[in-house]
Design a protein around this motif. Structure first.
Motif, mmCIF file in Angstrom:
data_model
loop_
_atom_site.group_PDB
_atom_site.id
_atom_site.type_symbol
_atom_site.label_atom_id
_atom_site.label_comp_id
_atom_site.label_asym_id
_atom_site.label_seq_id
_atom_site.Cartn_x
_atom_site.Cartn_y
_atom_site.Cartn_z
ATOM 1 N N CYS A 12 0.906 -1.266 -0.072
ATOM 2 C CA CYS A 12 0.019 -0.102 -0.038
ATOM 3 C C CYS A 12 0.858 1.403 0.036
ATOM 4 O O CYS A 12 1.691 1.344 0.770
ATOM 5 N N PRO A 13 0.846 2.009 -0.899
ATOM 6 C CA PRO A 13 1.491 3.092 -0.952
ATOM 7 C C PRO A 13 1.490 4.226 0.244
ATOM 8 O O PRO A 13 2.381 4.950 0.562
ATOM 9 N N PHE A 14 0.225 4.305 0.655
ATOM 10 C CA PHE A 14 -0.087 5.117 1.858
ATOM 11 C C PHE A 14 0.868 4.442 3.119
ATOM 12 O O PHE A 14 1.140 5.153 4.066
ATOM 13 N N ARG A 17 4.612 5.224 3.358
ATOM 14 C CA ARG A 17 4.750 6.503 3.979
ATOM 15 C C ARG A 17 5.128 6.270 5.422
ATOM 16 O O ARG A 17 6.134 6.929 6.023
ATOM 17 N N LEU A 36 -7.171 -6.933 2.485
ATOM 18 C CA LEU A 36 -8.108 -6.107 2.577
ATOM 19 C C LEU A 36 -9.580 -6.699 2.028
ATOM 20 O O LEU A 36 -10.267 -6.032 1.875
ATOM 21 N N LYS A 39 -11.364 -7.637 5.725
ATOM 22 C CA LYS A 39 -10.832 -6.783 6.846
ATOM 23 C C LYS A 39 -10.853 -7.377 8.109
ATOM 24 O O LYS A 39 -11.981 -8.050 8.402
ATOM 25 N N LYS A 51 -12.833 2.903 6.887
ATOM 26 C CA LYS A 51 -12.383 1.276 6.694
ATOM 27 C C LYS A 51 -11.099 0.941 5.750
ATOM 28 O O LYS A 51 -10.833 -0.034 5.236
ATOM 29 N N LYS A 52 -10.100 1.782 6.054
ATOM 30 C CA LYS A 52 -8.856 1.856 5.255
ATOM 31 C C LYS A 52 -7.726 1.691 6.036
ATOM 32 O O LYS A 52 -7.793 1.943 7.227
ATOM 33 N N ILE A 53 -6.571 1.003 5.344
ATOM 34 C CA ILE A 53 -5.161 1.259 6.032
ATOM 35 C C ILE A 53 -4.404 2.430 5.197
ATOM 36 O O ILE A 53 -4.768 2.777 4.170
ATOM 37 N N PRO A 54 -3.403 2.916 5.868
ATOM 38 C CA PRO A 54 -2.818 2.606 7.403
ATOM 39 C C PRO A 54 -3.253 3.015 8.420
ATOM 40 O O PRO A 54 -4.153 4.095 8.362
ATOM 41 N N GLU A 65 -5.450 8.188 8.128
ATOM 42 C CA GLU A 65 -5.275 8.847 7.245
ATOM 43 C C GLU A 65 -3.459 9.191 7.035
ATOM 44 O O GLU A 65 -3.052 9.728 7.922
ATOM 45 N N SER A 66 -3.014 8.686 6.141
ATOM 46 C CA SER A 66 -1.300 8.885 6.074
ATOM 47 C C SER A 66 -0.765 10.128 6.223
ATOM 48 O O SER A 66 0.141 10.431 7.075
HETATM 49 N N1 LIG Z 1 -6.210 8.640 2.094
HETATM 50 C C1 LIG Z 1 -6.119 7.434 2.533
HETATM 51 C C2 LIG Z 1 -5.819 6.517 1.745
HETATM 52 C C3 LIG Z 1 -5.776 5.112 2.165
HETATM 53 C C4 LIG Z 1 -5.979 3.812 1.139
HETATM 54 O O1 LIG Z 1 -6.925 4.162 0.040
HETATM 55 N N2 LIG Z 1 -5.850 2.570 1.453
HETATM 56 C C5 LIG Z 1 -6.325 1.470 0.677
HETATM 57 C C6 LIG Z 1 -5.169 0.534 0.660
HETATM 58 S S1 LIG Z 1 -3.729 1.320 -0.339
HETATM 59 C C7 LIG Z 1 -7.377 0.741 1.536
HETATM 60 O O2 LIG Z 1 -7.356 0.579 2.570
HETATM 61 N N3 LIG Z 1 -8.233 0.305 0.720
HETATM 62 C C8 LIG Z 1 -9.516 -0.477 1.185
HETATM 63 C C9 LIG Z 1 -10.588 0.060 0.655
HETATM 64 O O3 LIG Z 1 -10.702 0.756 -0.070
HETATM 65 O O4 LIG Z 1 -11.581 -0.778 0.894
HETATM 66 C C10 LIG Z 1 -4.673 7.563 3.427
HETATM 67 O O5 LIG Z 1 -3.886 8.251 2.964
HETATM 68 O O6 LIG Z 1 -4.429 6.854 4.279
#
Ligand SMILES: N[C@@H](CCC(=O)N[C@@H](CS)C(=O)NCC(=O)O)C(=O)O
Length: 219
Positions: A12-14, A17, A36, A39, A51-54, A65-66
């Motif tokens: 994951c690019p975020f 970071r 993912l 989850k 519901k996202k990482i990181p 939020e990264s």
């Molecule tokens: N704006 C968020 C973006 C995070 C993001 O898009 N993470 C993706 C993985 S790279 C994720 O968790 N996706 C799961 C989903 O969309 O259900 C950040 O900067 O942390």
């Protein structure tokens, strides 16, 4: 005793970071790898909104939020390798470009490699136009944050490590040395930093991952 956990995936690019930020500050942490497609209850509990990482969990308090997490790390462990400059104006400028990168470049960059036809053409045009601005930013210093790798370089790390694997898998060429000499040199500079080198994502694994995505999409 500080307790730091990072929920992420290796690619994951975020999340990368945060890995780089923790490494630069020499902070010990536990990495929790998420699937993912399935989850974990912890992920859903700690980030119920997106519901996202990181997700960074510091002494049981979750942060999401990264860009927010990188700033939190910088302010909390402020004595070791500061990321943001001291001057408020310089800080504001870096935040501006970080936001611009996330909102205007990151998704069009990936779309260029993943989409087809008109969508791909549009993504290419948008990415190149905006990367020209980044090329310009690098005309005076070797890093986006100045003479030293900093906040803005962290936020653009995805460009440094994903470009080559994506170009290899798709056979497309986005940036060349003649048109983007500064960005090409910047990528090499980043890799010469020992802490970054240590956690540089495995390029062969990234190539395999993008190859698999490409084959799945082609079916
Ligand atoms: N704006 C968020 C973006 C995070 C993001 O898009 N993470 C993706 C993985 S790279 C994720 O968790 N996706 C799961 C989903 O969309 O259900 C950040 O900067 O942390």
């Amino acid at each position: 005793m500080e307790k730091v956990k990072l929920f992420g995936t290796w690619s994951c690019p975020f999340a990368k970071r945060i890995v780089w930020a923790l490494k630069l500050k020499n902070i010990e942490y536990e990495m929790i790898y998420e699937d993912l497609a399935n989850k974990s209850p912890e992920l859903l509990k700690y980030n119920p909104i997106h519901k996202k990482i990181p997700i960074l969990v510091h002494n049981e308090i979750p942060l999401c939020e990264s860009l927010v997490i990188v700033e939190y790390i910088d302010e909390t462990w402020k004595d070791v390798y500061p990321f943001l400059p001291k001057d408020p104006l310089d800080r504001a400028k870096e935040r501006f470009w970080a936001k611009f990168g996330d909102e205007q470049i990151l998704s069009s960059f990936f779309n260029y490699f993943m989409k087809q036809g008109k969508d791909q053409e549009e993504a290419k045009e948008k990415t190149l136009t905006n990367l020209k601005r980044i090329e310009q930013l690098l005309s005076e210093n070797k890093f986006l944050s100045g003479e030293r790798f900093g906040y803005l370089d962290l936020t653009f790390g995805w460009l440094a490590d994903n470009l080559r694997p994506l170009e290899i898998v798709t056979g497309l060429k986005l940036l060349d040395e003649d048109s983007f000499p500064n960005i090409c040199a910047w990528k090499d500079e980043i890799l010469s930093i020992p802490s970054i080198q240590e956690c540089w994502p495995n390029q062969e694994a990234l190539i395999a991952k993008y190859q698999e995505t490409k084959e799945r999409k082609g079916k």
